[in-house]
Design an enzyme around this catalytic site. Structure first.
Site, PDB file in Angstrom:
ATOM      1  N   SER A  42      41.717  51.409  45.216  1.00  0.00           N
ATOM      2  CA  SER A  42      43.060  50.869  45.343  1.00  0.00           C
ATOM      3  C   SER A  42      43.152  50.086  46.648  1.00  0.00           C
ATOM      4  CB  SER A  42      44.077  52.006  45.244  1.00  0.00           C
ATOM      5  OG  SER A  42      45.360  51.514  44.926  1.00  0.00           O
ATOM      6  N   ASP A 165      43.952  50.717  38.339  1.00  0.00           N
ATOM      7  CA  ASP A 165      43.784  51.423  39.606  1.00  0.00           C
ATOM      8  C   ASP A 165      42.604  52.404  39.625  1.00  0.00           C
ATOM      9  OD1 ASP A 165      44.201  52.738  42.015  1.00  0.00           O
ATOM     10  OD2 ASP A 165      46.359  52.873  41.738  1.00  0.00           O
TER      11      ASP A 165
END
Length: 288
Positions: A42, A165
Site C-alpha cells: 500500500s 491493495d
C-alpha cells in the site's frame, strides 16, 4: 554510511498516515543506511520505492506537498470514477512534478519487494528487484496496484490482470513472512498504528460479500484481513522481544489515512520527525 545489509526494512501502509513515517525514510537516505531487503505494501510501497531511489525530497513530498495539487483527489474525483485518491495523477501524471530518479533506482542494490492482491483470484502477487530490473517503469504500476483501496480507488490493471491493495494479501499488510522467506531474521519496522492496536474482525460479513459480488475474492480478503494482520504483528512483537527487531510505533499520530489537508500532514510529518530523532540513537546501535 551504515551497512545494515543483514536487516530487512518492513514498511506498513496506511494512506496518509505514512506522512508520519516519511521522516524515517528521509533519515535512512540522508544517513546512508543500506538495508539488505525492503518490503512495503500500500502506501508503504511508495516509501520503499523512494528509499530505493535515494530521493529524500520525494520521500517527504509524496505524503505532504503533493496533496495540494487539485488533481490529487477528493469526493468529486471519487464520484467521477477517478478515486478519492486519483491514481492516474498520483502514480502517473505527478511524475512531471515529482520526477522519479530511474537511474538511481536501477543502480540501487537493495532487494525490493512490493505486493498486491489479484482482485479476481485473491492471490498475493509480489514484484521484486528482478522484475524492476527488466521493466523499471513497472515500479509505478506495482506501487499503484499495491495502494489501490477497493471502491475508494479504481482497480489497477497490470498486463490485463486486476489488482487491489497489497494489505489484503496473505501478510495482512506487514511483510515479516516475506522478509523471513528472503532469509532475514533481523528487522526494522515502520508501523503506522500504535503498539496496542489490534485489528477487529468485520462485524457484518454478509454485507461485505454483497458489496463485492463482482469480485468475491476482495470480500473474502477483507474478512480475513484482521486475522492476517494480527498474526503478522504478533510475529513482529515476538521478534522485538527477542531483540531481533526495532519497531517505530507512532506515539503522536495526528491524521487518518484519508487526510488531504496539507497543514495537518506537515504537522504529522514534524511529529514523526521528532520521534525519529528521539529514537535514532537506539536504531543506529541496532543497525550497526
Amino acid at each position: 554510511m551504515i551497512d545494515a545489509r543483514d536487516t530487512a526494512l518492513i514498511i506498513e501502509g496506511g494512506g496518509m498516515r505514512n506522512s508520519y513515517t516519511a521522516p524515517a525514510v528521509v533519515k535512512f537516505i540522508e544517513e546512508g543506511v543500506r538495508f539488505g531487503w525492503v518490503g512495503g505494501v500500500s502506501a508503504g510501497s511508495v516509501h520503499a520505492a523512494n528509499y530505493a531511489s535515494r530521493d529524500a525530497e520525494r520521500a517527504k513530498a509524496a505524503f505532504t506537498d503533493l496533496v495540494s495539487h487539485p488533481k490529487f483527489g477528493g469526493w468529486l474525483k471519487l464520484v467521477r470514477g477517478q478515486g478519492y485518491f486519483n491514481s492516474e495523477f498520483i502514480y502517473g501524471e505527478s511524475e512531471a512534478l515529482l520526477p522519479f530518479d530511474f537511474e538511481a533506482f536501477t543502480a540501487s542494490e537493495v532487494e525490493l519487494h512490493v505486493e498486491a492482491m489479484r482482485a479476481d483470484t485473491g492471490d498475493t502477487v509480489a514484484w521484486t528487484r528482478r522484475d524492476f530490473a527488466r521493466r523499471p517503469d513497472l515500479i509505478f504500476q506495482a506501487t499503484r496496484a499495491s495502494s489501490t483501496v477497493p471502491k475508494v480507488m479504481p482497480i489497477t490493471l497490470i498486463d490485463d490482470a486486476p489488482y487491489v491493495d497489497g494489505a489484503l494479501g496473505e501478510s495482512g499488510g506487514l511483510l515479516i513472512d516475506a522478509a523471513q522467506r528472503a532469509g532475514f531474521d533481523k528487522f526494522l519496522v515502520l508501523a503506522t498504528r500504535p503498539r496496542d492496536f489490534v485489528k477487529n474482525p468485520i462485524a457484518q460479513p454478509a454485507a461485505v460479500r454483497r458489496f463485492f459480488r463482482r469480485y468475491p475474492a476482495i470480500g473474502e480478503a477483507l474478512l480475513e484481513r484482521a486475522r492476517r494482520y494480527n498474526a503478522s504483528k504478533s510475529k513482529i512483537l515476538a521478534a522485538e522481544a527477542a531483540g531481533r527487531a526495532v519497531v517505530l510505533f507512532p506515539d503522536d499520530m495526528q491524521v487518518e489515512s484519508t487526510e488531504r489537508r496539507l497543514a495537518r500532514l506537515d504537522a504529522n510529518y514534524l511529529a514523526g520527525e521528532r520521534q525519529v530523532e528521539r529514537e535514532w540513537a537506539r536504531w543506529e546501535k541496532f543497525l550497526a
